[in-house]
Design a protein around this motif. Structure first.
Motif, PDB file in Angstrom:
ATOM      1  N   PRO A  63       0.793  -1.239   0.000  1.00  0.00           N
ATOM      2  CA  PRO A  63       0.000   0.000   0.000  1.00  0.00           C
ATOM      3  C   PRO A  63       0.820   1.283   0.000  1.00  0.00           C
ATOM      4  O   PRO A  63       0.374   2.293  -0.534  1.00  0.00           O
ATOM      5  CB  PRO A  63      -0.827  -0.124   1.290  1.00  0.00           C
ATOM      6  CG  PRO A  63      -0.046  -1.042   2.166  1.00  0.00           C
ATOM      7  CD  PRO A  63       0.645  -1.997   1.253  1.00  0.00           C
ATOM      8  N   ILE A 224      -6.481  -9.583  12.032  1.00  0.00           N
ATOM      9  CA  ILE A 224      -7.015  -8.391  11.359  1.00  0.00           C
ATOM     10  C   ILE A 224      -7.687  -7.466  12.367  1.00  0.00           C
ATOM     11  O   ILE A 224      -7.455  -6.246  12.374  1.00  0.00           O
ATOM     12  CB  ILE A 224      -8.003  -8.804  10.250  1.00  0.00           C
ATOM     13  CG1 ILE A 224      -7.243  -9.471   9.097  1.00  0.00           C
ATOM     14  CG2 ILE A 224      -8.798  -7.605   9.748  1.00  0.00           C
ATOM     15  CD1 ILE A 224      -8.143 -10.071   8.035  1.00  0.00           C
ATOM     16  N   GLN A 233      -4.623   0.133   8.941  1.00  0.00           N
ATOM     17  CA  GLN A 233      -5.531  -0.308   7.900  1.00  0.00           C
ATOM     18  C   GLN A 233      -5.024  -1.676   7.442  1.00  0.00           C
ATOM     19  O   GLN A 233      -3.812  -1.921   7.412  1.00  0.00           O
ATOM     20  CB  GLN A 233      -5.542   0.684   6.740  1.00  0.00           C
ATOM     21  CG  GLN A 233      -6.068   2.060   7.136  1.00  0.00           C
ATOM     22  CD  GLN A 233      -6.190   2.990   5.940  1.00  0.00           C
ATOM     23  OE1 GLN A 233      -6.753   2.613   4.917  1.00  0.00           O
ATOM     24  NE2 GLN A 233      -5.668   4.190   6.068  1.00  0.00           N
ATOM     25  N   LYS A 235      -5.512  -5.222   4.779  1.00  0.00           N
ATOM     26  CA  LYS A 235      -6.123  -5.856   3.603  1.00  0.00           C
ATOM     27  C   LYS A 235      -5.425  -7.175   3.324  1.00  0.00           C
ATOM     28  O   LYS A 235      -4.266  -7.396   3.716  1.00  0.00           O
ATOM     29  CB  LYS A 235      -6.034  -4.948   2.376  1.00  0.00           C
ATOM     30  CG  LYS A 235      -4.642  -4.789   1.799  1.00  0.00           C
ATOM     31  CD  LYS A 235      -4.676  -3.994   0.500  1.00  0.00           C
ATOM     32  CE  LYS A 235      -3.293  -3.878  -0.130  1.00  0.00           C
ATOM     33  NZ  LYS A 235      -3.323  -3.151  -1.420  1.00  0.00           N
ATOM     34  N   ASP A 236      -6.131  -8.067   2.661  1.00  0.00           N
ATOM     35  CA  ASP A 236      -5.556  -9.347   2.268  1.00  0.00           C
ATOM     36  C   ASP A 236      -4.624  -9.168   1.084  1.00  0.00           C
ATOM     37  O   ASP A 236      -4.848  -8.326   0.208  1.00  0.00           O
ATOM     38  CB  ASP A 236      -6.663 -10.336   1.874  1.00  0.00           C
ATOM     39  CG  ASP A 236      -7.377 -10.910   3.086  1.00  0.00           C
ATOM     40  OD1 ASP A 236      -6.712 -11.140   4.106  1.00  0.00           O
ATOM     41  OD2 ASP A 236      -8.593 -11.130   3.012  1.00  0.00           O
ATOM     42  N   TRP A 243      -1.551  -7.483   4.562  1.00  0.00           N
ATOM     43  CA  TRP A 243      -0.909  -6.172   4.612  1.00  0.00           C
ATOM     44  C   TRP A 243      -1.561  -5.333   5.705  1.00  0.00           C
ATOM     45  O   TRP A 243      -2.793  -5.296   5.828  1.00  0.00           O
ATOM     46  CB  TRP A 243      -1.056  -5.434   3.280  1.00  0.00           C
ATOM     47  CG  TRP A 243      -0.072  -5.858   2.244  1.00  0.00           C
ATOM     48  CD1 TRP A 243      -0.275  -6.683   1.177  1.00  0.00           C
ATOM     49  CD2 TRP A 243       1.302  -5.456   2.166  1.00  0.00           C
ATOM     50  NE1 TRP A 243       0.871  -6.849   0.448  1.00  0.00           N
ATOM     51  CE2 TRP A 243       1.855  -6.098   1.037  1.00  0.00           C
ATOM     52  CE3 TRP A 243       2.104  -4.628   2.948  1.00  0.00           C
ATOM     53  CZ2 TRP A 243       3.179  -5.920   0.657  1.00  0.00           C
ATOM     54  CZ3 TRP A 243       3.432  -4.466   2.586  1.00  0.00           C
ATOM     55  CH2 TRP A 243       3.954  -5.102   1.450  1.00  0.00           C
TER      56      TRP A 243
END
Length: 249
Positions: A63, A224, A233, A235-236, A243
């Motif tokens: 990211p 998570i 934040q 995310k997969d 991540w």
């Protein structure tokens, strides 16, 4: 794309096909890097090397960018494939690579020597939820192992020295970690749950391989939720990766 990355990063790339098609029995393979230096890859970890250098698995979906002069932490460094990749991909970066398995570490140390400017600092320690001398199972490998674990109990048993994430950051003078890669065969739960808010706040982004154990807090969903509660934040990613990152203030 895989072979394009091969040619882009490895100057003696035909050597890979010699190993792939068993035209040579040499082990480890020696790959010369276009970014400078070289990496030694034993045959038993060629698959993992390809994931790092060909698939760029630990960067897929990243990211945040990694700035020049960044600090990268590699937990579960194995032979140092990701450490070498990061040291040659991110200009001027400093990589601290933690690996407790003595067989793996010996190769990691040699690979660190092969990188220009000694950008990799290899540390023969496990990162764990608590510090001390811990039991480590190497799995069934006779040479380099990819399944060594502090939490599973198969194969050869040895003792290793462990430090917490906070102790590791303090010992290595890590004020800010720009990228942390974690692949430690189930120890990620104890590491992340045991890390203080203060040390987590110093991590800009991390990529973690989650070994979901399907119970209690040792699940992907629980990690998570934990990281989100700590201000990340999440995310997969690909290859069972997760991540987590902090948005710019």
């Amino acid at each position: 794309m895989r072979y394009l990355n091969l040619i882009k990063t490895i100057s003696n790339w035909p050597a890979y096909f010699a190993h792939k098609y068993n035209l040579t029995t040499a082990s480890p393979a020696v790959f010369e890097l276009r970014g400078g230096g070289r990496i030694l890859v034993p045959r038993e970890v060629m698959h993992e090397f390809k994931e790092v250098f060909f698939d760029e698995a630990y960067l897929a979906g990243m990211p945040l960018g990694v700035k020049e002069g960044a600090t990268v932490v590699d937990i579960g460094a194995n032979i140092g494939a990701f450490s070498v990749f990061a040291a040659t991909r991110f200009k001027g970066c400093r990589v601290i690579a933690f690996e407790p398995d003595p067989v793996n570490f010996a190769v990691l140390a040699r690979n660190a020597e092969g990188v220009p400017a000694r950008a990799i600092t290899p540390v023969e320690r496990a990162i764990a939820g608590s510090a001390g001398t811990l039991v480590f199972h190497r799995g069934d490998a006779e040479g380099v192992s990819t399944s060594g674990s502090l939490v599973r109990s198969t194969g050869e048993k040895i003792t290793v020295e462990a430090v917490t994430l906070e102790e590791a950051f303090a010992a290595q003078g890590i004020a800010t970690c720009d990228l942390m890669k974690m692949d430690c065969e189930g120890a990620e739960f104890d590491i992340l749950y045991g890390a203080s808010d203060a040390v987590l706040a110093r991590i800009r982004q991390m990529v973690v391989e989650i070994h979901d154990q399907g119970r209690g807090t040792r699940t992907r969903a629980a990690v998570i939720a934990h990281l989100a509660a700590k201000g990340f934040q999440v995310k997969d990613g690909m290859h069972h990766l997760l991540w987590a990152w902090r948005a710019a203030p």
